[in-house]
Design an enzyme around this catalytic site. Structure first.
Site, short mmCIF file in Angstrom:
data_model
loop_
_atom_site.label_atom_id
_atom_site.label_comp_id
_atom_site.label_asym_id
_atom_site.label_seq_id
_atom_site.Cartn_x
_atom_site.Cartn_y
_atom_site.Cartn_z
N HIS A 1 7.59 29.75 5.61
CA HIS A 1 6.44 29.66 4.71
C HIS A 1 6.62 28.49 3.75
O HIS A 1 7.72 27.98 3.59
CB HIS A 1 6.26 30.97 3.93
CG HIS A 1 7.42 31.31 3.04
ND1 HIS A 1 7.66 30.68 1.85
CD2 HIS A 1 8.40 32.22 3.17
CE1 HIS A 1 8.72 31.18 1.27
NE2 HIS A 1 9.21 32.11 2.07
N SER B 1 12.96 32.23 4.91
CA SER B 1 12.72 31.24 3.87
C SER B 1 13.78 30.13 3.90
O SER B 1 13.95 29.46 4.91
CB SER B 1 12.67 31.94 2.51
OG SER B 1 12.19 31.08 1.51
#
Length: 256
Positions: free
Chosen positions: A153, A130
């Protein structure tokens, strides 16, 4: 008749010299076992390399529950400032094993690392997921362990979300900040990074991609696969290059 007991004799005898030191040493060993799980730790010799670890979840403006393993960004930023000012420190090694966390806090750390004048090498061990991705690419050179993973993501929001177009625009702008930083500090093309970010089907409950070791290098996200020895070797090489560059500049100024 006077009776003398054995405990009176032992009480009157002084403790042998060095008894206090032995007790302190024993207590220190017990404390080390409790804290670190081993009886001794390496001696902290004077080093020209500063090691910074980013472990667990990057904590930002909201305090996370006590059972979470966190790295607080307000702890890291003063360390980076002090490292930049300390003339004895010539290089910084950043070790990551993070699941991500607060986007703005992660970007703040990444911007601080990228703006350091001293050589920096980032090493991803376990995971750099992340918002850990921008931090991983912020150094002069990035290395990832063969078994380490990185999850790419889209940005999410926690808490109250207002269902208006402005909310989407805010998310989109924040996401562009992340994309712009990663693509400008690594070799991954913007189209490839966005393709990995919005890929469907790979993550069961989410959109995105998990890349492992060599795949991160293949996409241009990380420079090379390696471990701690490789990271220190490359950092020392960058330090030597900086020393030689400084000497060359000083020589040029002296001849002018």
């Amino acid at each position: 008749m006077t009776t003398i007991r054995m405990d009176d004799l032992t009480a009157e005898q002084p403790e042998p010299a060095g008894a206090d030191e032995k007790k302190k040493a024993a207590a220190s060993v017990v404390e080390t076992i409790q804290q670190l799980g081993q009886t001794s730790t390496p001696v902290n010799a004077e080093s020209n390399i500063f090691c910074m670890t980013i472990i667990g979840q990057v904590e930002g403006h909201i305090v996370l529950p006590p059972q979470n393993k966190t790295t607080k960004y307000e702890h890291l930023i003063p360390q980076l400032v002090a490292t930049e000012q300390n003339q004895k420190i010539e290089g910084i090694l950043i070790v990551l094993n993070t699941v991500g966390g607060d986007v703005e806090a992660g970007l703040a750390i990444a911007e601080m690392i990228s703006s350091l004048s001293k050589p920096t090498v980032t090493l991803v061990l376990g995971g750099g997921h992340s918002i850990g991705v921008p931090i991983a690419v912020a150094g002069n050179l990035s290395i990832i362990a063969e078994t380490a993973t990185m999850t790419i993501h889209p940005i999410r929001l926690n808490g109250l979300v207002i269902g208006v177009p402005q909310t989407f625009e805010y998310l989109d702008k924040m996401q562009e900040r992340v994309v712009r930083f990663v693509t400008s500090h690594s070799k991954v093309p913007e189209s490839t990074f966005k393709e990995l970010m919005f890929k469907t089907g790979e993550l069961t409950r989410d959109i995105g991609t998990t890349v492992i070791g060599a795949d991160a290098v293949k996409h241009g996200l990380i420079d090379r696969v390696g471990g701690l020895g490789d990271a220190l070797k490359e950092l020392n090489r960058l330090i030597d290059e900086r020393r030689n560059e400084t000497k060359r500049k000083v020589g040029e100024e002296a001849t002018v």
